[in-house]
Each structure stands twice: as C-alpha cells, then as structure tokens.
Write a protein that holds these residues in place. Structure first.
Motif, PDB file in Angstrom:
ATOM      1  N   LYS A 170     -20.596 -18.991 -13.110  1.00 10.74           N
ATOM      2  CA  LYS A 170     -20.176 -17.755 -12.450  1.00 10.74           C
ATOM      3  C   LYS A 170     -18.813 -17.297 -12.959  1.00 10.74           C
ATOM      4  O   LYS A 170     -18.069 -18.081 -13.565  1.00 10.74           O
ATOM      5  N   GLY A 171     -18.539 -16.027 -12.680  1.00  8.63           N
ATOM      6  CA  GLY A 171     -17.271 -15.463 -13.137  1.00  8.63           C
ATOM      7  C   GLY A 171     -16.147 -15.745 -12.153  1.00  8.63           C
ATOM      8  O   GLY A 171     -16.380 -16.195 -11.031  1.00  8.63           O
ATOM      9  N   GLY A 231     -11.713 -18.776 -13.861  1.00  5.88           N
ATOM     10  CA  GLY A 231     -10.535 -19.003 -14.711  1.00  5.88           C
ATOM     11  C   GLY A 231     -10.820 -19.398 -16.143  1.00  5.88           C
ATOM     12  O   GLY A 231      -9.897 -19.816 -16.845  1.00  5.88           O
ATOM     13  N   LYS A 232     -12.067 -19.212 -16.599  1.00  2.00           N
ATOM     14  CA  LYS A 232     -12.370 -19.568 -18.004  1.00  2.00           C
ATOM     15  C   LYS A 232     -11.470 -18.784 -18.963  1.00  2.00           C
ATOM     16  O   LYS A 232     -10.819 -19.368 -19.825  1.00  2.00           O
ATOM     17  N   SER A 233     -11.465 -17.472 -18.800  1.00  2.00           N
ATOM     18  CA  SER A 233     -10.700 -16.644 -19.749  1.00  2.00           C
ATOM     19  C   SER A 233      -9.210 -16.885 -19.595  1.00  2.00           C
ATOM     20  O   SER A 233      -8.477 -16.974 -20.590  1.00  2.00           O
ATOM     21  N   THR A 234      -8.761 -17.020 -18.358  1.00  2.00           N
ATOM     22  CA  THR A 234      -7.332 -17.259 -18.106  1.00  2.00           C
ATOM     23  C   THR A 234      -6.890 -18.530 -18.827  1.00  2.00           C
ATOM     24  O   THR A 234      -5.904 -18.526 -19.568  1.00  2.00           O
ATOM     25  N   THR A 263     -12.519 -10.095 -21.258  1.00  2.00           N
ATOM     26  CA  THR A 263     -11.130 -10.358 -20.837  1.00  2.00           C
ATOM     27  C   THR A 263     -10.231 -10.709 -22.019  1.00  2.00           C
ATOM     28  O   THR A 263      -9.139 -10.154 -22.162  1.00  2.00           O
ATOM     29  N   ASN A 301      -8.911 -25.354 -10.876  1.00  2.00           N
ATOM     30  CA  ASN A 301      -8.058 -24.183 -11.106  1.00  2.00           C
ATOM     31  C   ASN A 301      -7.800 -23.466  -9.795  1.00  2.00           C
ATOM     32  O   ASN A 301      -8.601 -23.539  -8.861  1.00  2.00           O
ATOM     33  N   SER A 302      -6.678 -22.777  -9.782  1.00  2.00           N
ATOM     34  CA  SER A 302      -6.300 -21.981  -8.613  1.00  2.00           C
ATOM     35  C   SER A 302      -6.084 -22.880  -7.391  1.00  2.00           C
ATOM     36  O   SER A 302      -6.479 -22.535  -6.281  1.00  2.00           O
ATOM     37  N   ILE A 353      -4.474 -26.950 -12.205  1.00  2.00           N
ATOM     38  CA  ILE A 353      -3.808 -25.663 -12.424  1.00  2.00           C
ATOM     39  C   ILE A 353      -3.652 -24.963 -11.068  1.00  2.00           C
ATOM     40  O   ILE A 353      -4.613 -24.803 -10.317  1.00  2.00           O
ATOM     41  N   THR A 354      -2.436 -24.581 -10.798  1.00  2.00           N
ATOM     42  CA  THR A 354      -2.105 -23.975  -9.502  1.00  2.00           C
ATOM     43  C   THR A 354      -2.349 -22.467  -9.545  1.00  2.00           C
ATOM     44  O   THR A 354      -2.328 -21.861 -10.618  1.00  2.00           O
ATOM     45  N   ARG A 355      -2.575 -21.901  -8.374  1.00  2.00           N
ATOM     46  CA  ARG A 355      -2.657 -20.430  -8.305  1.00  2.00           C
ATOM     47  C   ARG A 355      -1.245 -19.880  -8.389  1.00  2.00           C
ATOM     48  O   ARG A 355      -0.426 -20.101  -7.501  1.00  2.00           O
ATOM     49  N   LEU A 356      -0.968 -19.204  -9.496  1.00  2.00           N
ATOM     50  CA  LEU A 356       0.387 -18.692  -9.739  1.00  2.00           C
ATOM     51  C   LEU A 356       0.301 -17.274 -10.295  1.00  2.00           C
ATOM     52  O   LEU A 356      -0.524 -16.992 -11.179  1.00  2.00           O
ATOM     53  N   PHE A 359       0.303 -16.577 -14.170  1.00  2.00           N
ATOM     54  CA  PHE A 359      -0.897 -16.618 -15.009  1.00  2.00           C
ATOM     55  C   PHE A 359      -1.469 -15.215 -15.201  1.00  2.00           C
ATOM     56  O   PHE A 359      -1.965 -14.883 -16.266  1.00  2.00           O
ATOM     57  N   THR A 360      -1.402 -14.404 -14.150  1.00  2.00           N
ATOM     58  CA  THR A 360      -1.960 -13.055 -14.223  1.00  2.00           C
ATOM     59  C   THR A 360      -0.949 -12.065 -14.798  1.00  2.00           C
ATOM     60  O   THR A 360      -1.292 -11.273 -15.676  1.00  2.00           O
TER      61      THR A 360
HETATM   62  N1  LIG Z   1      -4.491 -20.239 -11.750  1.00  2.00           N
HETATM   63  C1  LIG Z   1      -4.559 -18.942 -11.487  1.00  2.00           C
HETATM   64  N2  LIG Z   1      -3.555 -18.319 -10.798  1.00  2.00           N
HETATM   65  C2  LIG Z   1      -3.624 -17.006 -10.509  1.00  2.00           C
HETATM   66  N3  LIG Z   1      -4.633 -16.208 -10.858  1.00  2.00           N
HETATM   67  C3  LIG Z   1      -5.664 -16.745 -11.547  1.00  2.00           C
HETATM   68  C4  LIG Z   1      -5.681 -18.125 -11.901  1.00  2.00           C
HETATM   69  N4  LIG Z   1      -6.833 -18.378 -12.579  1.00  2.00           N
HETATM   70  C5  LIG Z   1      -7.488 -17.214 -12.641  1.00  2.00           C
HETATM   71  N5  LIG Z   1      -6.802 -16.220 -12.024  1.00  2.00           N
HETATM   72  C6  LIG Z   1      -7.219 -14.824 -11.865  1.00  2.00           C
HETATM   73  O1  LIG Z   1      -8.559 -14.812 -11.382  1.00  2.00           O
HETATM   74  C7  LIG Z   1      -9.298 -13.770 -11.996  1.00  2.00           C
HETATM   75  C8  LIG Z   1     -10.520 -14.346 -12.689  1.00  2.00           C
HETATM   76  O2  LIG Z   1     -10.091 -15.208 -13.745  1.00  2.00           O
HETATM   77  P1  LIG Z   1     -10.843 -15.222 -15.162  1.00  2.00           P
HETATM   78  O3  LIG Z   1     -10.065 -16.113 -16.033  1.00  2.00           O
HETATM   79  O4  LIG Z   1     -11.090 -13.838 -15.663  1.00  2.00           O
HETATM   80  O5  LIG Z   1     -12.211 -15.917 -14.765  1.00  2.00           O
HETATM   81  P2  LIG Z   1     -13.561 -16.085 -15.611  1.00  2.00           P
HETATM   82  O6  LIG Z   1     -13.224 -15.936 -17.052  1.00  2.00           O
HETATM   83  O7  LIG Z   1     -14.055 -17.444 -15.258  1.00  2.00           O
HETATM   84  O8  LIG Z   1     -14.487 -15.009 -15.140  1.00  2.00           O
HETATM   85  C9  LIG Z   1      -8.349 -13.054 -12.940  1.00  2.00           C
HETATM   86  O9  LIG Z   1      -7.832 -11.919 -12.283  1.00  2.00           O
HETATM   87  C10 LIG Z   1      -7.264 -14.075 -13.190  1.00  2.00           C
HETATM   88  O10 LIG Z   1      -6.033 -13.472 -13.494  1.00  2.00           O
END
Ligand SMILES: Nc1ncnc2c1ncn2[C@@H]1O[C@H](COP(=O)(O)OP(=O)(O)O)[C@@H](O)[C@H]1O
Ligand SMILES: [Mg+2]
Length: 212
Positions: free
Chosen positions: A10-11, A14-17, A44, A135-136, A168-171, A174-175
């Motif tokens: 699922k989306g 945090g894969k792309s992040t 992304t 993650n998060s 990995i913390t929600r920070l 990262f965004t």
């Molecule tokens: N550790 C994190 N802290 C804050 N925001 C995050 C974190 N990981 C992901 N996000 C946010 O969550 C959203 C989805 O992340 P994304 O990497 O695009 O997921 P995926 O590629 O799995 O669909 C994005 O807006 C991203 O910025």
C-alpha cells in the motif's frame, strides 16, 4: 553494484521518502547512486527530482518489466548503488524486483494492523535478504522509543521477522526537505532526520547490502 528495493502493498508508508533520503545520503558518501521511480501514479521521486537543482543522485522512471535491463545497464555504467522505489502493490511482477535486489526494505508503521499485512510478502519466493523498517514512529514524551514501537519490534523479533535496528521517527524535516527538492542531510546536516538516515544507510550497507 548493490541493489536496494523498497516494497509494500500500500501507499503512504514511506517507500519514496526513505528511497529519496537514502539516495542523497549515499551520494554524499561517495556512492554513485541511481534512484528508480517505479510508481508512475504517485511519481514522488521523479517529481522531487524535477524541482531539485542538483543533478545527483540521478533519478529515472521505469516500468517493472524494464527492471532486468535497467539493472544490467546500471551495472555496465558502474553505479555503486541502485535504489528501487516501487509502486504500492505486490503482484507477480514484483518477483522481477526480488530477482535483482540484494536487499529489500519493507516499511511499515508501528501498528498491529500493519503486522498482518506482512504475510503478503514474507512468503514471497525470492524474498531472501530483507528487513522490515518501522517508519513514522512517534516518541512518547519522556522516552526515546514509544511503547507501541517497542511492542511491534518485539513481536517481529518473536516471529523471527527481521527488523531494522534503526527506527525512523515521524519528523517534519523528512517532508519539508523533500518539498524544497532537498533531502534530510542537505537540509539540516546534524538534524535528527539526517542522523537517522545516515544510521540506516550504514546498517543497510553493513548488514543488508554487504559484499558476499
Ligand atoms: N518519517 C516520516 N516523517 C514525516 N512524514 C513522513 C515520514 N515518512 C513518510 N512521510 C510522509 O508520508 C507521506 C507518504 O510517504 P511516501 O514516502 O510517499 O509513501 P509511499 O512511497 O510508501 O507511498 C508523504 O507525505 C511523506 O512526506
Ligand atoms: Mg511512493
């Protein structure tokens, strides 16, 4: 060349992040890095690359069916690290990814509901060297790791599912950094987000993508 794949069914996990921050960190450490955006719907990584001024790390888009050829090309062009940022579904074609990946990261949020979803991948034939990454994660106010994160980590370990020692913390960093076409290590080099990505890459290279 080493190949790292990030997959999930699922989306938004945090894969792309992680793929983007890791690719910039790797490039900063001197590894010639190619980041492949395999998600033509979210795009992304390629959208991030389009607002980025620096040309490195190189980001390309590809279809799953192109992956064997692309892997060969990246090897021929002497890249050190190939990072595959996959689309959010697990189909039979994902086996093409697993065939070329030296190591696969499965990002999940530290929630029980996410644990159930893991059964979709961990029995995939070809998923050999892999690790879940939490993650998060949200820290409790007075402790470094929240109770929930520790609990999920313990459950994974009890089920002998490999889990990264780096959470990995929600920070916001990262965004915010990505929105500016940067990555954590360029945005606040000493910041917590940059430190976590640095540790994660070190661990991946030492444990996950080490030379055979
Ligand atoms: N550790 C994190 N802290 C804050 N925001 C995050 C974190 N990981 C992901 N996000 C946010 O969550 C959203 C989805 O992340 P994304 O990497 O695009 O997921 P995926 O590629 O799995 O669909 C994005 O807006 C991203 O910025
Ligand atoms: Mg994505």
């Amino acid at each position: 060349m080493k190949t790292l794949a990030l997959i999930s069914h699922k989306g938004g996990v945090g894969k792309s992040t992680l793929a983007i921050h890791l690719s910039v960190q790797a490039k900063q450490q001197g590894l010639e890095t190619l980041l492949v955006d395999l998600d033509s719907i979210s795009s992304t990584a390629s959208e991030w690359a389009s607002i980025r001024e620096e040309e490195q790390p190189l980001v390309v888009t590809a279809e799953l069916s192109d992956i064997a050829e692309l892997h060969q090309q990246a090897t021929d062009e002497s890249f050190d690290l190939l990072i595959l940022d996959c689309a959010p579904y697990v189909t039979d074609e994902i086996l093409d990814i697993l065939r070329v990946a030296d190591f696969t990261l499965l990002p999940i949020f530290p929630r029980f509901s996410e644990l159930q979803s893991l059964s979709k991948y961990i029995n995939l034939p070809g998923l050999v060297a892999y690790s879940v990454i939490l993650n998060s994660c949200v820290a409790d106010s007075d402790v470094e790791e929240s109770f929930k994160t520790l609990e999920v980590q313990t459950m994974l370990e009890e089920h002998e599912i490999p889990v990264s020692p780096v959470n990995i913390t929600r920070l916001e960093a990262f965004t915010d950094s990505l929105n500016a076409g940067h990555a954590a290590c360029e945005y606040q080099a000493e910041g917590e987000a940059a430190v976590q990505i640095h540790k994660l890459l070190e661990w991946i290279l030492a444990e996950g993508c080490k030379d055979q």
